[in-house]
Each structure stands twice: as C-alpha cells, then as structure tokens.
Design a protein around this motif. Sequence first.
Motif, PDB file in Angstrom:
ATOM      1  N   ALA A  21      22.125  31.248  41.922  1.00 31.79           N
ATOM      2  CA  ALA A  21      23.077  30.142  41.878  1.00 31.79           C
ATOM      3  C   ALA A  21      23.504  29.868  40.447  1.00 31.79           C
ATOM      4  CB  ALA A  21      22.460  28.882  42.486  1.00 31.79           C
ATOM      5  N   SER A  22      24.814  29.764  40.239  1.00 27.85           N
ATOM      6  CA  SER A  22      25.335  29.528  38.889  1.00 27.85           C
ATOM      7  C   SER A  22      26.542  28.613  38.948  1.00 27.85           C
ATOM      8  CB  SER A  22      25.722  30.860  38.223  1.00 27.85           C
ATOM      9  OG  SER A  22      26.653  31.577  39.019  1.00 27.85           O
ATOM     10  N   ALA A  23      26.880  28.093  37.779  1.00 28.72           N
ATOM     11  CA  ALA A  23      28.104  27.302  37.628  1.00 28.72           C
ATOM     12  C   ALA A  23      28.652  27.589  36.239  1.00 28.72           C
ATOM     13  CB  ALA A  23      27.831  25.809  37.799  1.00 28.72           C
ATOM     14  N   GLY A  24      29.978  27.719  36.123  1.00 32.36           N
ATOM     15  CA  GLY A  24      30.598  27.970  34.835  1.00 32.36           C
ATOM     16  C   GLY A  24      30.078  29.234  34.192  1.00 32.36           C
ATOM     17  N   ILE A  25      29.816  29.159  32.881  1.00 35.52           N
ATOM     18  CA  ILE A  25      29.366  30.334  32.139  1.00 35.52           C
ATOM     19  C   ILE A  25      27.927  30.701  32.495  1.00 35.52           C
ATOM     20  CG2 ILE A  25      28.512  29.098  30.119  1.00 35.52           C
ATOM     21  CD1 ILE A  25      30.523  32.450  30.254  1.00 35.52           C
ATOM     22  N   GLY A  26      27.260  29.877  33.289  1.00 37.25           N
ATOM     23  CA  GLY A  26      25.941  30.241  33.804  1.00 37.25           C
ATOM     24  C   GLY A  26      25.957  31.474  34.676  1.00 37.25           C
ATOM     25  N   VAL A  27      27.147  31.986  34.964  1.00 40.14           N
ATOM     26  CA  VAL A  27      27.284  33.205  35.768  1.00 40.14           C
ATOM     27  C   VAL A  27      26.733  34.430  35.040  1.00 40.14           C
ATOM     28  CG1 VAL A  27      29.591  33.821  34.919  1.00 40.14           C
ATOM     29  CG2 VAL A  27      28.926  34.478  37.229  1.00 40.14           C
ATOM     30  N   THR A  28      26.669  34.397  33.701  1.00 38.75           N
ATOM     31  CA  THR A  28      26.384  35.632  32.955  1.00 38.75           C
ATOM     32  C   THR A  28      25.043  36.273  33.307  1.00 38.75           C
ATOM     33  OG1 THR A  28      25.761  34.241  31.056  1.00 38.75           O
ATOM     34  CG2 THR A  28      27.967  35.189  31.049  1.00 38.75           C
ATOM     35  N   PRO A  29      23.908  35.550  33.297  1.00 31.80           N
ATOM     36  CA  PRO A  29      22.667  36.239  33.673  1.00 31.80           C
ATOM     37  C   PRO A  29      22.637  36.621  35.139  1.00 31.80           C
ATOM     38  CG  PRO A  29      22.266  33.892  33.381  1.00 31.80           C
ATOM     39  CD  PRO A  29      23.658  34.150  32.901  1.00 31.80           C
ATOM     40  N   MET A  30      23.362  35.876  35.980  1.00 29.03           N
ATOM     41  CA  MET A  30      23.363  36.185  37.408  1.00 29.03           C
ATOM     42  C   MET A  30      24.094  37.495  37.700  1.00 29.03           C
ATOM     43  SD  MET A  30      21.514  33.837  38.404  1.00 29.03           S
ATOM     44  CE  MET A  30      20.886  32.363  37.636  1.00 29.03           C
ATOM     45  N   VAL A  31      25.144  37.766  36.944  1.00 30.49           N
ATOM     46  CA  VAL A  31      25.848  39.038  37.129  1.00 30.49           C
ATOM     47  C   VAL A  31      24.951  40.203  36.733  1.00 30.49           C
ATOM     48  CG1 VAL A  31      27.766  40.451  36.273  1.00 30.49           C
ATOM     49  CG2 VAL A  31      28.179  38.098  36.985  1.00 30.49           C
ATOM     50  N   ALA A  32      24.186  40.036  35.648  1.00 25.95           N
ATOM     51  CA  ALA A  32      23.245  41.087  35.264  1.00 25.95           C
ATOM     52  C   ALA A  32      22.193  41.296  36.350  1.00 25.95           C
ATOM     53  CB  ALA A  32      22.583  40.731  33.936  1.00 25.95           C
ATOM     54  N   MET A  33      21.716  40.206  36.953  1.00 23.28           N
ATOM     55  CA  MET A  33      20.742  40.333  38.037  1.00 23.28           C
ATOM     56  C   MET A  33      21.354  41.043  39.237  1.00 23.28           C
ATOM     57  SD  MET A  33      18.735  36.673  38.002  1.00 23.28           S
ATOM     58  CE  MET A  33      17.851  36.080  36.554  1.00 23.28           C
TER      59      MET A  33
END
Length: 395
Positions: free
Chosen positions: A270-282
């Motif tokens: 779960a992410s919001a805004g620029i918090g997407v970056t580590p989630m895309v790597a995962m």
Amino acid sequence: MLSESAAATVRATLPAVGASLAEITERFYAGMFAARPELLRDLFNRGNQAAGTQRQALAGSIAAFATHLLEHPDRRPDAMLSRIAHKHASLGIAPEQYELVHEHLFAAIAEVLGEAVTPEVAAAWDEVYWLMANALTAIEKRLYEESAETGWRRWEVVERVAETADVATFRLRPVDGGQVADFRAGQYVSVRVELADGARQIRQYSLSGAPGSTIRQISVKRVPGDATGPDGEVSNHLHARVRAGDVLELSAPYGDLVLDDRDGRPLLLASAGIGVTPMVAMLAQLAGTGHPAPVTVVHGDRSPADHALRVDHTAYAEKLPDASAHFWYEQDAAPGTRTGLVDLTDVAVPGGTRAYLCGPLPFMRAVRAQLIEKGVAPADIHYEVFGPDLWLTRA
C-alpha cells in the motif's frame, strides 16, 4: 538493561523530562550547530531543522526508548533501533559522533531542567543514553561490515526520465566501472550533492528499479515549500540541475523495510504519492520470481497524471499470477474507477497477509487501522516513513 537505581530515577523523572523534551532537543541542536556549524551544512537536513521535524523525531525516540526500558526491562526495542541505525549508516555516522551528541544533549538537559538535574538524575539518564547509543553503534558496525560497498561512491546519470510534472527518475551507473552490489527491494540510498552555497546536503531516496540490475534507479519528487517548511533543497537541485552525464555521490543501500517473500504468504503493498517508489521495486521482485500467493496492490494519489511510475506499477502487477490492483484518485479519475482517499472496505485481504506501507503518516495510520480491522496481525504490518520518523511522537 537499566540498573535498579537508574530505573527508579528514570521512572520518577520521565514525566518532567518528557514534558521538556521539545525544548531540550531545540537547545541541543542550537548548541551543537553553534559549536560545529559544518554538521548543519554538510550532514543534517537543513529543511527538517527549519521545520522542526528532526527535533520532534529525536524527542519521540528518546521518550519511546526510555519508556520501553521501564516497561520491558529484558528486551531492547530492536525495530526502532534498526530503523535509526540504517539511517545513520546511510549517512556514514561514526561512533565518536555519539560522544559529541552526548556532550551537547546533556548540556541542554542541564540548561532546561536546572537544579532538578541532580547527580543521581544525570547518572540515570546517562545510562539511558549510552544504552541507546551503544546499541545503535553495534547495529551500525554490523551494517558497515555486511555492506559490499563502503563510503561515498560516484555515480553517473545515464538517463533521466520525467515520470510526472513533479517526479523524475534518475538511472545511474558507477563512474569507476566496478561491480554494483545488489540491494533488497524496499531499501534506499543516500544522495549527497553540493548546493549553490557550498553546502553538501544529503537526502535518502528509495531504489525504484528491480533488484539485480547493474543500474541504480531513484525517483525523486520535487518538494515545494509551504507553511510547514522551505523548498526541498536537494530535490529541487536534482530537478533543476542534474541531467544525463552529471555525477552524484551515493551511499550503499540501507533500510529495514525490505520485502520478505520467502514463505510464499499473501502480500499487500500500500502506497500513496511518492511512497510508490519502494513498492514498485517490491513488485518488480515479485514479478521476477512469479510469487504464487495473492498480492494486493493499493495506491492513492491526487490524479492519474500525478501517479509516478504508474505504468510500471500496473505492468508488474499484471505479470503476477494472482494479483489485484486498486488505485484511488482524488480528481480526474476515469469513469467507474475509485475516487477519493484509499478505503479498503470492499478490498479482499486474504488471511495471513503480510503488509508493507509507504506514504504520508495519516495515510499509513488509516490503512494500518483498516488492515487490523480486517484481521491482519499488527506484527505483519510494516511501514516506511520518508524523512524523520514521527510515528512515535503522536498518539
């Protein structure tokens, strides 16, 4: 473990010390920077200092550590210590710097609390400090020893990609042509740049590319100034001045929010805004290994146009055998899609799910509460905060 006498003194004085921590940390930083101005120029985040968030985080961590020592005398708060130690390691903090902090922190305590700081009180809180400092030093020593890279390394920007109006991706390779150590999905690197006034400021950015690549990738959101703080010095510098062919200094990868998919459990990212970056790597790692269990992808943003790495976010999820993606947009959402803030009410969360959260603190608090209501164990909910960790400073 605190000695019995120190524990009794800390328990008795914690309310007074806790109530004064905001003033103590403010005077601590003021005194240390007056004596050592190069620390503010070249090590500490000037934006966080101006906004006061670093002071809040330090006060929260001291209070949380002392409280933990009293409530759980036989256990260290390793999760909190690990998070701090990884940040310190990415900055290159050395053991002798804890002596400097001790000097100025205890001078601030004496200045604020005055005659209340008896020799007994000073000795008890000295125990607290060194228990925390020595634990951090030991963890940081291990991190340095385990890292395949040491110190700062020069990396050339080989490509810059505009993801959105405010987010740019920088792909980098080492100038020395040497090997690139792998990283764990979810980790970050520190980036050090020289600004126009000669300051060498450092910021942390999650690695947003797939593990195993010889190219390091970071995606940086330009941070505008507002009532809570000034412009992001480093993010604005990167956006305005750094292009392909330029060179940046990077640390080794660090960070304790790392993907654990070894047991094949269901996952929620779960992410919001620029918090997407580590989630895309995962997600990139999960797509590469073909994770067989359900993967639930959750993201909230202002609009589709503001959703950085949206193509990758969607593509990696589609490669998985059992994944579902749920995106919420506050404006400009396509007809029939989710609008407003992230709401997991009608999102199925399989039993045994392990969750990873990254984004603004209110978002993560809300998602965590919803996940617990759905039966996800609190121990299985992990989070990453960009900037000073203020989770412990609020109820």
